[in-house]
Design an enzyme around this catalytic site. Structure first.
Site, PDB file in Angstrom:
ATOM      1  CB  SER A   1      64.407  20.180  93.046  1.00  0.00           C
ATOM      2  OG  SER A   1      65.818  20.064  92.956  1.00  0.00           O
TER       3      SER A   1
ATOM      4  CE1 TYR B   1      65.090  23.438  97.396  1.00  0.00           C
ATOM      5  CE2 TYR B   1      66.661  22.031  96.243  1.00  0.00           C
ATOM      6  CZ  TYR B   1      65.632  22.956  96.224  1.00  0.00           C
ATOM      7  OH  TYR B   1      65.135  23.400  95.016  1.00  0.00           O
TER       8      TYR B   1
END
Length: 249
Positions: free
Chosen positions: A134, A147
């Site tokens: 990501s 995250y």
């Protein structure tokens, strides 16, 4: 026919990737925890004339992953897509269990799958490991510590593996998406709060779709064997950076 294993294939990017790879001529093996959703996706692939198998599997269960790998005839492509974000609390208030869960599925799950399938990928003579990280893997933001940490772990896994496999017939591709609007990612992150999940994309003209990312993965995998897409960052036009998103209205 070449075989591609896709984790987290019951919805979102994983489901779209399995379909895209099937259209590219792969026999797709769909892996996830939800049997009913997996079979729906596999059924769509078969209805379109492709070959697909649905296997219920938790990638964080090492024994189950080992058994799964032993049952495969071969593997040419592994797409480590299983992942997710849980919670948006700041570091001071975050639940360590959320951080642990994110690390387990985003990093350790990818490690399990990669280790279990690496012999088959190498034996294929033209294997490819895809790691879905990501843009959060290299850009931190408030409320995203857990995250970002997990996706940075996935980024490190991909980079280290590429070095360690130098000289072997296995490519390591990292795809780092920015803002992608899927049906479940933000909903899971906000613990089922549909209004908060929808607000993430409010006013954003055309965030990426699961299909956009899937086509990117299929393109990277389909390059000639001597071409390795080390790291590909893909964002919607509206997102110039993690903190720079154009919104209308």
């Amino acid at each position: 026919m070449r075989t591609a294993v896709v984790t987290g294939a019951s919805s979102g990017i994983g489901a779209a990737t399995a379909q895209a790879l099937s259209r590219s001529g792969f026999h797709t093996v769909l892996v996830a925890r939800r049997a009913d959703r997996l079979e729906q996706v596999a059924g769509k692939i078969r209805a379109d004339g492709g070959r697909a198998a649905a296997v219920t599997l938790d990638v964080t269960d090492r024994a189950a992953v080992t058994a799964f790998a032993a049952g495969l005839d071969g593997c040419d492509v592994l797409v480590n897509n299983a992942g997710g974000a849980f919670g948006t609390e700041h570091v001071a208030d975050a639940d360590p269990d959320d951080w642990s869960s994110m690390f387990q599925v985003n990093v350790v799950g990818a490690l399990h799958m990669t280790q279990a399938l690496l012999p088959a990928l190498t034996a294929s003579g033209d294997g490819t490991v895809v790691v879905l990280s990501s843009t959060a893997s290299f850009t931190v933001y408030e409320g995203g510590g857990g995250y970002s940490a997990a996706k940075h772990g996935a980024h490190v896994l991909a980079g280290t593996l590429r070095l360690e496999l130098s000289g072997k017939p296995v490519r390591v591709v990292e795809i780092a998406p920015g803002m992608v609007h899927t049906e479940e990612f933000s909903l899971n992150r906000y613990r089922g709060d549909a209004d908060k999940a929808a607000a993430v994309y409010a006013g954003v003209d055309a965030p990426l779709t699961a299909e956009d990312v899937a086509e990117t993965i299929a393109w990277a995998v389909s390059r000639p064997p001597h071409v390795n897409i080390d790291l590909l960052v893909v964002r919607p036009l509206a997102q110039a950076a993690q903190h720079k998103v154009h919104r209308t209205g």
